[in-house]
Design a protein around this motif. Structure first.
Motif, short mmCIF file in Angstrom:
data_model
loop_
_atom_site.label_atom_id
_atom_site.label_comp_id
_atom_site.label_asym_id
_atom_site.label_seq_id
_atom_site.Cartn_x
_atom_site.Cartn_y
_atom_site.Cartn_z
N ARG A 66 0.83 -1.20 0.00
CA ARG A 66 0.00 0.00 0.00
C ARG A 66 0.87 1.26 0.00
O ARG A 66 0.61 2.22 -0.73
CB ARG A 66 -0.92 -0.02 1.22
CG ARG A 66 -1.91 1.14 1.25
CD ARG A 66 -2.79 1.08 2.49
NE ARG A 66 -3.67 -0.08 2.47
CZ ARG A 66 -3.51 -1.16 3.24
NH1 ARG A 66 -2.48 -1.22 4.08
NH2 ARG A 66 -4.35 -2.17 3.18
N ILE A 67 1.92 1.25 0.81
CA ILE A 67 2.83 2.40 0.85
C ILE A 67 3.60 2.52 -0.46
O ILE A 67 3.79 3.63 -0.99
CB ILE A 67 3.80 2.24 2.04
CG1 ILE A 67 3.02 2.26 3.36
CG2 ILE A 67 4.85 3.34 2.03
CD1 ILE A 67 3.86 1.96 4.57
N ASP A 75 -8.57 -4.53 -4.82
CA ASP A 75 -8.50 -3.22 -5.46
C ASP A 75 -7.07 -2.90 -5.90
O ASP A 75 -6.46 -3.68 -6.62
CB ASP A 75 -9.07 -2.15 -4.52
CG ASP A 75 -9.45 -0.88 -5.26
OD1 ASP A 75 -9.68 -0.95 -6.49
OD2 ASP A 75 -9.52 0.19 -4.63
N LYS A 76 -6.51 -1.80 -5.43
CA LYS A 76 -5.19 -1.37 -5.89
C LYS A 76 -4.04 -2.17 -5.28
O LYS A 76 -2.88 -1.93 -5.62
CB LYS A 76 -4.98 0.11 -5.58
CG LYS A 76 -5.86 1.03 -6.41
CD LYS A 76 -5.47 2.48 -6.20
CE LYS A 76 -6.29 3.40 -7.10
NZ LYS A 76 -5.89 4.82 -6.95
N LEU A 77 -4.35 -3.08 -4.38
CA LEU A 77 -3.31 -3.92 -3.80
C LEU A 77 -3.27 -5.30 -4.45
O LEU A 77 -2.62 -6.21 -3.94
CB LEU A 77 -3.54 -4.08 -2.29
CG LEU A 77 -3.59 -2.79 -1.48
CD1 LEU A 77 -3.79 -3.10 -0.01
CD2 LEU A 77 -2.32 -1.97 -1.68
N SER A 78 -3.94 -5.44 -5.57
CA SER A 78 -4.01 -6.73 -6.24
C SER A 78 -2.96 -6.81 -7.34
O SER A 78 -2.41 -5.80 -7.81
CB SER A 78 -5.40 -6.95 -6.83
OG SER A 78 -5.68 -5.97 -7.82
N LEU A 79 -2.70 -8.03 -7.77
CA LEU A 79 -1.78 -8.25 -8.88
C LEU A 79 -2.33 -7.66 -10.17
O LEU A 79 -1.57 -7.18 -11.02
CB LEU A 79 -1.53 -9.75 -9.03
CG LEU A 79 -0.62 -10.19 -10.17
CD1 LEU A 79 0.78 -9.63 -10.00
CD2 LEU A 79 -0.57 -11.72 -10.26
N GLN A 80 -3.65 -7.66 -10.32
CA GLN A 80 -4.28 -7.11 -11.52
C GLN A 80 -3.97 -5.62 -11.67
O GLN A 80 -3.60 -5.16 -12.75
CB GLN A 80 -5.79 -7.33 -11.44
CG GLN A 80 -6.57 -6.82 -12.64
CD GLN A 80 -8.07 -6.95 -12.44
OE1 GLN A 80 -8.54 -7.24 -11.34
NE2 GLN A 80 -8.83 -6.71 -13.50
#
Length: 669
Positions: free
Chosen positions: A237-238, A275-280
């Motif tokens: 996340r950071i 969400d934004k922490l996914s591999l996608q």
């Protein structure tokens, strides 16, 4: 005087013996052929007379008795060995005579103390005339591709694939578990010994084949997955936030197009739940930045001051952000195999629960953490003795099947004083459960779900399902939940059982297995009253105290290709021709059973009988009296009498201030 004369004569005789021994060895070594240490021993023994040999060897072998060590005798022993080894002019003679003395002493440890020098195993064996050690393997620099391929081919033949991955040289590689240790693989292969010596073998495997290791832990869980939630996600996340903010500081609208596209996919339900922490998202962000970088390189540089510096700074920040996100992507890709396995298994499991076929039977089983008694509204002091607590085992079953046109959900609580959480107890209870379900010939397929505990994930439990397939079900599936992802119906069942016990213990004392049975049956009856079957599940409490089987049947894995530690789905098929028995296929994951081509036959199915290590079960017990010796009443009475006497005669305590002052006055005077 007589002692001094005898010691002088002894020293003189020893000098003569040493001189003759050295001359004899020098004469033997002067011959054309080489004389070994063992031959030097023979030369010394042939040159010296019997009295001289006895005198010399007696001094070397002399062992003073315990408590009677004489420093002069010890010094004389050391001088004899030292002079025989040192007085020879020729180093070869010196080594030969020293080896001869080593052989005479007969103790490698004592020889080291006498000569004050290390003696290797080869020198020791040569001095004793034993067979010399064979030096296997030859030092060689492994630079040939042919040798590299030969070693890799040998390792692949003695290793199994795993789902673990690790980073080697900046890339993620699949780990392979060696069936034997690296030392055993080298010592049991003559071809590998001819290629390289053992030390070179270790260095070669570490440098060129780091993915081959002998795993101690037999669970197939990636190391990153354990720390994924608590360590990796916060750092990711950071990392994502800092990468975007650094680029947006130079160009605020840099990620606008990417964010708009991501929001559209999110509304359509096409994005990952993380969400934004996914591999996608990480892959999409890297691809988007690479496209922006390529598009900017194709455009003409604006003609204004500072444009070149701005583009260079933006390019540097983009490259840094892409490098950081690539590192995070590699870690996410390593963890992806575990997440995909969980999703595949959970999807198959939920689909089977929602729509169970009429001919299928679904059974889940698991052990509950042991509960201890006694319990009650008021806690007695004797309940807290070391042996006052009694443990009770609970093996829970959840059965889901169709019967008489109705869908049945039934929970079984097998409670017992038996403390064995092993395959024998699980098999006995499982077979008892099948007899209680009242199944008919219309039930063709059995699904068994369990965790990866050794009491279920064992070859004993596998063979029991082979016999179940032969006698009751034409087709049986054994599913194992992935590690740390086995929460199911049994966990809710055990939580409900604890609530039943707590509610019952508010008014009653639970101290025996019978009390526990009553408590659970009262709780089950109340639960079924609030949610009556068949709309709600049924509950049955089974006190279980079976006799332990004297012989346990086990699948002989030596003739099969099955590695039960690395599979999560096994299928048992009853063949039409009875003489062929049962066919077992390994599907690895549960969702592969829809395509039979993915199943791998394990080979011959052979039974092996083993005897249990213990003849009987291990039972829990409690004592009604503490494990303490009774108080010595006579000793207490004697102490009370002494105290009463001290009060009568007014004896002052030693710790009183008056006694301390008197003692100080006496010391000062």
């Amino acid at each position: 005087m007589e002692d001094d004369n005898s010691r002088t004569k002894l020293v003189t005789r020893l000098r003569v013996a040493r001189f003759r021994a050295i001359r004899g060895v020098e004469a033997a070594l002067a011959q054309p052929r080489k004389t070994s240490a063992a031959e030097a021993v023979k030369v010394i023994q042939s040159v010296l007379t019997d009295d001289e040999k006895e005198l010399l060897f007696q001094q070397l072998r002399k062992q003073p008795a315990f408590g009677e060590e004489n420093q002069e005798d010890l010094l004389l022993q050391a001088q004899v060995a030292h002079h025989i080894a040192k007085q020879a002019a020729n180093p070869v003679v010196q080594a030969a005579v020293a080896s001869a003395c080593v052989a005479v002493v007969g103790s490698r440890k004592k020889s080291r103390a006498l000569f004050k020098a290390p003696i290797g195993s080869r020198s020791w064996r040569s001095a004793q005339g034993s067979t010399p050690l064979i030096k296997r393997g030859a030092p060689r620099k492994i630079a040939s591709p042919a040798i590299f391929q030969e070693v890799r081919k040998y390792l692949l033949a003695n290793a199994t694939d795993t789902a673990r991955r690790r980073k080697v040289g900046g890339r993620s590689v699949q780990m392979r578990n060696l069936k034997r240790s690296k030392r055993k693989l080298w010592t049991t292969s003559l071809a590998m010994q001819k290629l390289m010596k053992r030390s070179t073998w270790y260095v070669h495997l570490k440098k060129h084949h780091p993915e081959f290791v002998k795993m101690k832990c037999r669970t197939d869980v990636c190391a990153f997955c354990h720390k994924y939630d608590k360590v990796f996600l916060p750092s990711l996340r950071i990392l994502v936030g800092q990468s975007e903010s650094r680029v947006q500081a130079l160009q605020p609208d840099y990620f606008d197009a990417c964010q708009q596209q991501w929001d559209k996919m999110k509304l359509a339900g096409k994005t990952d739940p993380d969400d934004k922490l996914s591999l996608q998202y990480v892959r999409a962000a890297i691809k988007y930045m690479e496209r922006m970088l390529a598009a900017r390189a194709a455009t003409i540089l604006p003609d204004h001051a500072g444009a070149l510096e701005h583009r260079g700074a933006l390019h540097a920040e983009e490259a840094s952000a892409i490098a950081d996100l690539n590192k995070a992507r590699s870690t996410l890709e390593v963890c992806e195999h575990h997440f995909s396995g969980v999703q595949r298994q959970s999807g198959f499991r939920e689909g089977m629960i929602d729509k169970l076929d009429v001919s299928h039977v679904d059974i889940q089983l698991d052990f509950m953490e042991n509960m201890s008694t006694p319990l009650g509204p008021e806690e007695s002091q004797e309940w807290f003795w070391a042996t006052a607590r009694e443990s009770i085992t609970t093996l829970g079953f959840y059965a889901h099947y169709w019967k008489d046109g109705k869908e049945v959900h039934h929970y079984y609580h097998y409670i017992s004083k038996i403390m064995n959480h092993d395959s024998a107890f699980s098999i006995t209870a499982f077979n008892d459960l099948l007899g209680r379900l009242g199944l008919t010939s219309s039930h063709k397929v059995l699904h068994v779900w369990a965790d990866c505990g050794p009491h279920f994930r064992s070859y004993e439990f596998v063979w029991n399902l082979v016999e179940v397939c032969r006698s009751r079900f034409p087709q049986v599936y054994l599913h194992f939940y992935l590690e740390h992802h086995g929460k199911g119906k049994n966990d809710g069942q055990f939580g409900l059982q604890r609530n039943w016990v707590v509610d019952y213990a508010r008014e009653h004392v639970i101290s025996t297995l019978e009390n526990m049975t009553d408590a659970l049956r009262c709780g089950a009856a109340e639960t079924m009253r609030l949610d009556p079957p068949p709309a709600g599940p049924s509950y049955s409490i089974v006190p279980f105290q079976p006799a332990k089987p004297q012989v346990i049947k086990k699948l002989n894995n030596s003739r099969t290709k099955l590695m039960i530690e690395y599979t999560y789905c096994i299928r048992f098929d009853r063949r039409r021709n009875p003489q062929f028995g049962i066919e077992i296929k390994d599907f690895v994951y549960s969702d592969r059973i829809v395509d039979e081509r993915n199943g791998v036959p394990i080979g011959d199915v052979v039974c092996e009988d083993i005897k249990p290590k213990e003849a009987d079960w291990r039972f829990s017990y409690r004592k009604t009296t503490p494990e303490k010796e009774p108080l010595n009443v006579q000793l207490l009475q004697r102490r009370l009498a002494h105290q009463a006497h001290a009060k009568l005669v007014k004896v002052v305590s030693r710790c009183s201030p008056a006694v301390v002052l008197i003692a100080r006055e006496e010391e000062s005077s």
